[in-house]
Structures are given as structure tokens and as C-alpha cells.
Design a protein around this motif. Structure first.
Motif, mmCIF file in Angstrom:
data_model
loop_
_atom_site.group_PDB
_atom_site.id
_atom_site.type_symbol
_atom_site.label_atom_id
_atom_site.label_comp_id
_atom_site.label_asym_id
_atom_site.label_seq_id
_atom_site.Cartn_x
_atom_site.Cartn_y
_atom_site.Cartn_z
ATOM 1 N N MET A 34 0.827 -1.198 0.000
ATOM 2 C CA MET A 34 0.000 0.000 0.000
ATOM 3 C C MET A 34 0.869 1.258 0.000
ATOM 4 S SD MET A 34 -2.898 -1.303 -0.308
ATOM 5 C CE MET A 34 -3.873 0.207 -0.247
ATOM 6 N N GLY A 35 0.433 2.229 -0.802
ATOM 7 C CA GLY A 35 1.197 3.468 -0.944
ATOM 8 C C GLY A 35 2.212 3.412 -2.052
ATOM 9 N N MET A 36 2.333 2.263 -2.706
ATOM 10 C CA MET A 36 3.251 2.105 -3.842
ATOM 11 C C MET A 36 2.430 1.970 -5.121
ATOM 12 S SD MET A 36 6.474 1.939 -2.637
ATOM 13 C CE MET A 36 7.452 1.033 -3.828
ATOM 14 N N GLY A 37 2.735 2.805 -6.100
ATOM 15 C CA GLY A 37 2.071 2.714 -7.392
ATOM 16 C C GLY A 37 0.926 3.699 -7.528
ATOM 17 N N HIS A 38 0.675 4.081 -8.767
ATOM 18 C CA HIS A 38 -0.390 5.021 -9.071
ATOM 19 C C HIS A 38 -0.819 4.804 -10.513
ATOM 20 C CE1 HIS A 38 -2.576 8.803 -9.571
ATOM 21 N NE2 HIS A 38 -2.536 8.940 -8.263
ATOM 22 N N ARG A 39 -2.114 4.906 -10.762
ATOM 23 C CA ARG A 39 -2.639 4.684 -12.120
ATOM 24 C C ARG A 39 -2.001 5.637 -13.132
ATOM 25 N NH1 ARG A 39 -7.767 3.395 -14.519
ATOM 26 N NH2 ARG A 39 -8.153 1.988 -12.785
ATOM 27 N N VAL A 40 -1.705 6.853 -12.712
ATOM 28 C CA VAL A 40 -1.215 7.877 -13.635
ATOM 29 C C VAL A 40 0.304 7.925 -13.711
ATOM 30 C CG1 VAL A 40 -1.190 10.349 -14.135
ATOM 31 C CG2 VAL A 40 -3.279 9.270 -13.284
ATOM 32 N N TYR A 41 0.986 7.845 -12.564
ATOM 33 C CA TYR A 41 2.442 8.043 -12.534
ATOM 34 C C TYR A 41 3.207 6.777 -12.878
ATOM 35 C CZ TYR A 41 1.510 12.475 -10.177
ATOM 36 O OH TYR A 41 1.069 13.731 -9.876
ATOM 37 N N LYS A 42 4.157 6.915 -13.802
ATOM 38 C CA LYS A 42 5.113 5.856 -14.114
ATOM 39 C C LYS A 42 6.510 6.260 -13.635
ATOM 40 C CE LYS A 42 1.749 3.668 -15.872
ATOM 41 N NZ LYS A 42 1.093 2.636 -15.032
ATOM 42 N N ALA A 82 12.828 1.056 -0.285
ATOM 43 C CA ALA A 82 14.057 0.553 -0.897
ATOM 44 C C ALA A 82 13.917 -0.897 -1.336
ATOM 45 C CB ALA A 82 15.221 0.707 0.083
ATOM 46 N N GLU A 83 13.362 -1.746 -0.474
ATOM 47 C CA GLU A 83 13.251 -3.172 -0.800
ATOM 48 C C GLU A 83 12.209 -3.412 -1.889
ATOM 49 O OE1 GLU A 83 14.234 -7.159 -0.712
ATOM 50 O OE2 GLU A 83 15.255 -5.438 0.205
ATOM 51 N N ALA A 84 11.052 -2.780 -1.758
ATOM 52 C CA ALA A 84 10.014 -2.947 -2.774
ATOM 53 C C ALA A 84 10.449 -2.353 -4.106
ATOM 54 C CB ALA A 84 8.715 -2.295 -2.309
ATOM 55 N N GLY A 85 11.243 -1.290 -4.036
ATOM 56 C CA GLY A 85 11.702 -0.627 -5.258
ATOM 57 C C GLY A 85 12.568 -1.503 -6.139
ATOM 58 N N LYS A 86 13.247 -2.478 -5.528
ATOM 59 C CA LYS A 86 14.090 -3.373 -6.323
ATOM 60 C C LYS A 86 13.264 -4.167 -7.330
ATOM 61 C CE LYS A 86 17.338 -4.085 -2.457
ATOM 62 N NZ LYS A 86 17.850 -5.086 -1.480
ATOM 63 N N VAL A 87 12.049 -4.514 -6.927
ATOM 64 C CA VAL A 87 11.160 -5.300 -7.792
ATOM 65 C C VAL A 87 10.178 -4.413 -8.546
ATOM 66 C CG1 VAL A 87 9.385 -7.096 -7.827
ATOM 67 C CG2 VAL A 87 11.351 -7.308 -6.287
ATOM 68 N N LEU A 88 9.618 -3.425 -7.833
ATOM 69 C CA LEU A 88 8.546 -2.619 -8.418
ATOM 70 C C LEU A 88 9.052 -1.440 -9.243
ATOM 71 C CD1 LEU A 88 6.096 -2.540 -5.357
ATOM 72 C CD2 LEU A 88 6.144 -4.147 -7.287
ATOM 73 N N GLY A 89 10.207 -0.891 -8.872
ATOM 74 C CA GLY A 89 10.753 0.253 -9.593
ATOM 75 C C GLY A 89 10.906 0.023 -11.093
ATOM 76 N N GLY A 126 7.876 0.614 -13.054
ATOM 77 C CA GLY A 126 7.267 1.942 -12.988
ATOM 78 C C GLY A 126 6.372 2.140 -11.792
ATOM 79 N N ILE A 127 6.605 1.384 -10.702
ATOM 80 C CA ILE A 127 5.794 1.482 -9.496
ATOM 81 C C ILE A 127 6.634 2.098 -8.386
ATOM 82 C CG2 ILE A 127 4.460 0.197 -7.776
ATOM 83 C CD1 ILE A 127 3.944 -1.915 -9.931
#
Length: 379
Positions: free
Chosen positions: A257-265, A299-306, A309-310
């Protein structure tokens, strides 16, 4: 029937034009009426941003002072509304209580059906002020305390914190909350704004439109996400558990939760600004554990989601700021409404003055036809 492409979630559908805000999702940029959000957050105030969105331009000094006075004059709630707030069941979600209170304001307003531009503008001013008073009063009532009457000599942000906590906030606290309000004031054709316009397009009164928008904002996939982020922080419990928690969530293909947005990549610019203020709160006011949990999750989620574009959105760091200001988790989404009311009202005013066309999308029928009706006794 002709076959048409379905825009799931209405993604990519454009139904009107606006001058209120522009989002460049690929570059991670947000503008209010042409002004970068970074400049408004740092240099402006919520009242000035409200004027900008409602009037389409920045105010002159004397105009801003008059606008502030107009807002301050509308802060008081009718006694019947305050009494109703006290009578609501204690288990009721604050957003449900806010929704009902705004509806009640509509019943009390003899001018509710006035859909002229001036009539809508005047009611917008009243709603911007009174929604803040409703939320502050609700918070006090939930704590078993009497609501604090608003003051006319304080800014919108300072007055809200005064009504919430019973004491005038410091300049730093006022700035923290003011920035949060500015960042949440407007954000294009999101679910709650679209809901407000859909209701307004039927020529319903503005209280009906705002009540519907509050209902849309309540959901965890929209405004309620900020509550969910802090619930996640509480679930993690300690910074050293954050990495394992993220890995477990991702392994189960669950949302962070708090990661990702329909508009922002790219990174939501509002998250970038709030992260800076969350860091200030952490360093000065002892919120280091919450802040560290969030940065480790990012930081940890960003490794997979970044790479997909999340990135963190505006909800990710807002809770740390709200908690520091004495606002409980269940009131995070109502705070969103305190800010977003100006965006809803501005879009209603803009649509009323331009398109003002009934919104009527279609759905592709995929059921059967010409079925034979079987009488009830023969089924």
C-alpha cells in the motif's frame, strides 16, 4: 450490436477539458493551473491555492486577504449538525460520519438548489471551511471531548490544528499541515472528482455531488490508502522486519500500500515533497522508527517494483506527518477530504461553466436475449 473497445476502468477516456491541473505521469510532474506543485508547496498557502483553483489565477494581496476572511467567516457549524455528530455511533468510520454531516448541511441550506455560478461558488467557500470544522469536531468527540470552536484570526491550516488539539500550533506545525493540504488539494480526474462531476451533471445540488465524492474517496483504493500505509507500518513493527515483510508480500503477489499510481510511471512528485517533511518530523520529533520502516519498505520494494514503474505515491509518507500533528490513523482519509474539497468544487464550477452535459457512458451487453418468461408457479 456493433463491437466497441471497452476502456476498463475508463482508462484513457477523455470526456472534458480542464485548466485546473495537469499530470505528466511519465516525468513525474504535477501542475495546478500551470504552476509546478513544488513551487506551490514551498512558497504558497492552502488559501492561495484554493483561490487559484476556484478563480483560475493567483490572487493579489488584497484579494487573498478578502478570500481568507470569507473562508474564516464560514467556519462555524449549525448547532444541529454538532449535535448530530455527537449522536453518531462510535463505531462509525469518520468518513461515513463526514458524508452524512455534509448531506445534513445540504438539507439546512435554503439555497442548496441554486446552481448558478455565483451560488455554487459561495457554497464552495462554505464547504471548504465547514468540512474542516466537521472533521476536527469529530476527532474531539471520538476522544470524549467537546469540539473546539473555530477562530477567525488563524490560517486554514492553523485553525484546523487548533480545533483538533485545543492549542494554537507552532509555525512549523502549521507549515507541515499546510503543505499536506496543498499537495492533496487537486489531482485531475480521479475517482472522487469524476463522481462529483457525474452527480453534478444531473443538475443535482452541490451537497449531493460532494457527499458522493466523499463516498468515493473513502475506499482504500483511493483516499483510504493513506490509512492502509500506516496499518502496514504498524504490522511491520520494527525497521529490521521491513525487508522480510516486503519479500513476503511480494512473494504472495500482494500489494504494498502506498506504492504505485494509475497515472504516474515515475515517482509521484507529491511523495518526494512529503518524504522531505517526513524526514524532518523523524529527526526533530522522534518519529524515526516509522520513517525508517517506510524508507526500508520503499528501498526493498523498489528493487522489484521500480523497474515496473511502481513508486511511492502521495499516501506513502503522509501518515508520518499526520501522526506527528496529533491526528489518529482513522482520520487520515477525512484529512484528504479537508484538502480535496477545493479540487472537487473547482471542477464542479469549471464543468458548470463549460460542458455542463449529462454524463452517460455505455456498457456492452453480453447477456441473453428473447428469453421466454416462465410464470412463478411453473419455475
Amino acid at each position: 450490436m456493433s463491437v466497441t473497445e471497452i476502456a476498463r476502468g475508463l482508462e484513457g477516456v477523455v470526456f472534458t477539458e480542464t485548466k485546473l491541473s495537469y499530470i505528466d505521469g511519465q516525468a513525474g510532474k504535477l501542475y495546478y493551473a500551470g504552476y509546478p506543485i513544488e513551487a506551490l508547496a514551498e512558497e504558497s498557502s492552502y488559501e492561495e491555492v484554493a483561490f487559484l483553483l476556484l478563480q483560475g489565477r493567483l490572487p493579489k494581496k488584497e484579494e487573498l486577504e478578502a478570500f481568507k476572511a470569507q473562508l474564516a467567516a464560514e467556519r462555524e457549524l449549525p448547532e444541529v449538525v454538532l449535535n448530530a455528530l455527537k449522536a453518531y455511533p462510535k463505531h462509525t468510520h469518520p468518513m461515513s460520519a463526514l458524508r452524512t454531516a455534509v448531506s445534513q448541511l445540504g438539507m439546512l441550506d435554503e439555497r442548496a438548489e441554486d446552481l448558478s455560478q455565483e451560488g455554487l461558488y459561495q457554497k464552495s467557500i462554505a464547504l471548504i471551511s465547514r468540512i474542516a470544522t466537521i472533521v476536527a469536531a469529530l476527532k474531539r468527540i471520538r476522544e470524549g471531548k467537546e469540539p473546539v470552536a473555530p477562530r477567525k484570526d488563524l490560517s486554514h491550516a492553523a485553525n484546523f490544528l487548533y480545533m483538533v488539539n485545543g492549542e494554537v500550533p507552532s509555525r512549523e506545525q502549521e507549515k507541515l499541515f499546510d503543505v499536506a493540504l496543498v499537495l492533496h488539494a487537486e489531482h485531475g480526474m480521479n475517482a472522487s472528482t469524476f463522481t462529483a462531476l457525474a452527480v453534478h451533471s444531473t443538475s443535482a445540488d452541490i451537497y449531493s455531488s460532494i457527499t458522493a465524492a466523499i463516498g468515493a474517496l473513502k475506499g482504500p483504493r483511493h483516499g483510504g490508502a493513506n490509512e492502509a500505509v500506516m496499518r502496514s507500518v504498524q504490522e511491520v513493527g520494527a525497521p529490521e522486519r521491513a525487508v522480510a515483510w516486503v519479500q513476503e508480500k511480494l512473494a504472495k503477489k500482494e500489494r504494498i500500500m502506498g506504492m504505485g499510481h494509475r497515472v504516474y510511471k515515475a515517482l509521484d512528485p507529491r511523495a518526494r515533497i512529503l518524504k522531505k517533511y517526513a524526514e524532518i518530523v523523524a529527526q526533530k520529533h522522534g518519529r524515526t522508527q516509522e520513517y525508517e520502516i517506510l524508507t526500508r519498505i520503499e528501498a526493498e520494494a523498489g528493487k522489484v517494483l521500480g523497474p515496473k514503474g511502481i513508486y511511492p505515491n502521495v499516501d506513502f509518507y503522509s501518515g508520518v506527518v499526520y501522526s506527528d500533528l496529533g491526528i489518529p490513523v482513522e482520520f487520515f482519509t477525512p484529512i484528504f477530504a479537508v484538502a480535496r474539497i477545493v479540487g472537487w468544487a473547482a471542477h464542479i464550477l469549471e464543468y458548470n461553466a463549460t460542458d455542463n452535459r449529462l454524463l452517460r457512458p455505455k456498457a456492452r451487453y453480453v447477456g441473453e436475449l428473447d428469453l421466454e418468461y416462465v410464470p412463478l408457479e411453473a419455475r
